[in-house]
Design an enzyme around this catalytic site. Sequence first.
Site, PDB file in Angstrom:
ATOM      1  N   ARG A 121     -95.958  61.059   1.269  1.00 51.05           N
ATOM      2  CA  ARG A 121     -94.949  60.522   0.062  1.00 51.05           C
ATOM      3  C   ARG A 121     -94.135  61.613  -0.505  1.00 51.05           C
ATOM      4  O   ARG A 121     -93.610  61.496  -1.611  1.00 51.05           O
ATOM      5  CB  ARG A 121     -96.032  59.853  -0.781  1.00 51.05           C
ATOM      6  CG  ARG A 121     -96.983  58.558  -0.381  1.00 51.05           C
ATOM      7  CD  ARG A 121     -97.586  58.065  -1.581  1.00 51.05           C
ATOM      8  NE  ARG A 121     -96.501  57.269  -2.391  1.00 51.05           N
ATOM      9  CZ  ARG A 121     -97.038  56.805  -3.603  1.00 51.05           C
ATOM     10  NH1 ARG A 121     -98.040  56.631  -4.075  1.00 51.05           N
ATOM     11  NH2 ARG A 121     -95.963  56.101  -4.267  1.00 51.05           N
TER      12      ARG A 121
ATOM     13  N   ARG B  86    -105.883  62.692  -6.926  1.00 53.27           N
ATOM     14  CA  ARG B  86    -104.500  62.987  -6.380  1.00 53.27           C
ATOM     15  C   ARG B  86    -104.083  64.260  -7.436  1.00 53.27           C
ATOM     16  O   ARG B  86    -104.035  65.304  -7.049  1.00 53.27           O
ATOM     17  CB  ARG B  86    -103.791  61.628  -6.744  1.00 53.27           C
ATOM     18  CG  ARG B  86    -104.137  60.599  -5.964  1.00 53.27           C
ATOM     19  CD  ARG B  86    -103.667  60.848  -4.302  1.00 53.27           C
ATOM     20  NE  ARG B  86    -104.182  60.074  -3.512  1.00 53.27           N
ATOM     21  CZ  ARG B  86    -103.197  58.955  -2.938  1.00 53.27           C
ATOM     22  NH1 ARG B  86    -102.187  58.673  -3.765  1.00 53.27           N
ATOM     23  NH2 ARG B  86    -103.855  58.043  -2.218  1.00 53.27           N
TER      24      ARG B  86
ATOM     25  N   CYS C 288     -98.658  50.001 -10.683  1.00 50.69           N
ATOM     26  CA  CYS C 288     -98.295  50.863  -9.586  1.00 50.69           C
ATOM     27  C   CYS C 288     -96.728  50.610  -9.417  1.00 50.69           C
ATOM     28  O   CYS C 288     -95.808  51.522  -9.026  1.00 50.69           O
ATOM     29  CB  CYS C 288     -99.103  50.788  -8.227  1.00 50.69           C
ATOM     30  SG  CYS C 288    -100.790  50.991  -8.507  1.00 50.69           S
TER      31      CYS C 288
ATOM     32  N   HIS D 278    -106.410  56.526  -8.615  1.00 48.12           N
ATOM     33  CA  HIS D 278    -105.348  56.971  -9.912  1.00 48.12           C
ATOM     34  C   HIS D 278    -105.769  56.326 -10.929  1.00 48.12           C
ATOM     35  O   HIS D 278    -106.288  55.177 -11.124  1.00 48.12           O
ATOM     36  CB  HIS D 278    -104.049  56.234  -9.691  1.00 48.12           C
ATOM     37  CG  HIS D 278    -103.191  56.975  -8.481  1.00 48.12           C
ATOM     38  ND1 HIS D 278    -102.341  56.168  -7.519  1.00 48.12           N
ATOM     39  CD2 HIS D 278    -102.739  58.069  -8.209  1.00 48.12           C
ATOM     40  CE1 HIS D 278    -101.616  56.954  -6.862  1.00 48.12           C
ATOM     41  NE2 HIS D 278    -101.846  58.170  -7.114  1.00 48.12           N
TER      42      HIS D 278
ATOM     43  N   ASP E 251     -94.248  53.457   0.660  1.00 48.39           N
ATOM     44  CA  ASP E 251     -94.909  53.515  -0.765  1.00 48.39           C
ATOM     45  C   ASP E 251     -94.116  53.720  -1.866  1.00 48.39           C
ATOM     46  O   ASP E 251     -94.715  53.642  -2.931  1.00 48.39           O
ATOM     47  CB  ASP E 251     -96.275  54.523  -0.625  1.00 48.39           C
ATOM     48  CG  ASP E 251     -97.450  54.259   0.070  1.00 48.39           C
ATOM     49  OD1 ASP E 251     -97.617  52.913   0.260  1.00 48.39           O
ATOM     50  OD2 ASP E 251     -98.046  55.066   0.345  1.00 48.39           O
TER      51      ASP E 251
HETATM   52  N1  ARG Z   1    -100.329  53.753  -1.156  1.00 51.03           N
HETATM   53  C1  ARG Z   1    -100.132  54.266  -2.309  1.00 51.03           C
HETATM   54  C2  ARG Z   1    -100.960  55.654  -2.275  1.00 51.03           C
HETATM   55  O1  ARG Z   1    -102.037  55.790  -1.897  1.00 51.03           O
HETATM   56  C3  ARG Z   1    -100.315  53.459  -3.462  1.00 51.03           C
HETATM   57  C4  ARG Z   1    -100.213  53.928  -4.665  1.00 51.03           C
HETATM   58  C5  ARG Z   1    -100.484  52.880  -5.987  1.00 51.03           C
HETATM   59  N2  ARG Z   1    -100.041  53.626  -7.228  1.00 51.03           N
HETATM   60  C6  ARG Z   1    -100.606  53.806  -8.241  1.00 51.03           C
HETATM   61  N3  ARG Z   1     -99.812  53.889  -9.369  1.00 51.03           N
HETATM   62  N4  ARG Z   1    -101.963  53.620  -8.421  1.00 51.03           N
HETATM   63  O2  ARG Z   1    -100.366  56.583  -2.964  1.00 51.03           O
END
Ligand code: ARG
Length: 293
Positions: free
Chosen positions: A114, A159, A286, A188, A89
Amino acid sequence: MSTVTETQTESRTEAETRTGATRRTPSPKTVLMCRPEHFTVVYQINPWMDPAKPTDTALAVAQWQTLHDTYVGLGFEVHLIDPVEGLPDMVYAANGGTVIDGIAYGARFTHEQRAAEGPAYMDWFRGAGFDVREPEEVNEGEGDFLLVGDVILAGTGFRSDASSHAELARITGRDVLTLNLVNPSFYHLDTAIAVLDSRPGQEHIAYLPSAFDEPSLEVLHERYPDAILVSEEDAAVLGLNSYSDGLNVVIAARAAGFERQLRDAGYQPIGVDLSELLLGGGGVKCCTLELRR
Ligand code: ARG
């Protein structure tokens, strides 16, 4: 050739008359990106991801390259961070931190998968001469923090922890405005709000109303009465996950309705296809981390 130019000029003038839109002007941008050499979907941390679906890393790289070249073509200064094997990612550079006034507030990821990206990005910031601040609170960088004028819009709900909003306010000395996200597909803030013009006094955004709770909607409505409201359909292809220099707006090619809305408001939308990176739940924004000295 000259016919094309005339037609473009004509429709542009028409759009301005129809909406009374101000003339849009681009600001120079400096961004950080990460080539998706190790991109794949092997875990699921958002509803877009399905490890059972095959991914094509070469296609992801090719699509990402088009985005990269689009930025270069627009005159952006594009920096690259080396991708790390085992961090699929990492291509979503927006999550790598928040860089404002030469200060790089590091990311601290919600999910273990991550976690190692945080230090990797902080190392890059240090090497590039930024004043790095190690985060104490959970936050996913520009994925949840958007600078609009002098204010930082900050997302929470899925998040970034609301406590990171206070930490960011302390570190930057700026007002940070908390917004609550309620739809797991728009986990996000940068999937639910697009910053079209971030210059103080010229602030302009687009957003998906259903992605927010009632109090947050009221704040958005009051602060940005001229915001573009985007359809569910366009948001569902991550149309809002776009990047604007104030005139040129790089968006998901499939967000046709949003593209029209942007034109009507005097912008120049540029569609790119990042279908492969959409399998990881990310789009244009992203893949883009803005560096502000
Ligand atoms: N697979 C990543 C996650 O779920 C995607 C992140 C997308 N990033 C963003 N800035 N919206 O964390």
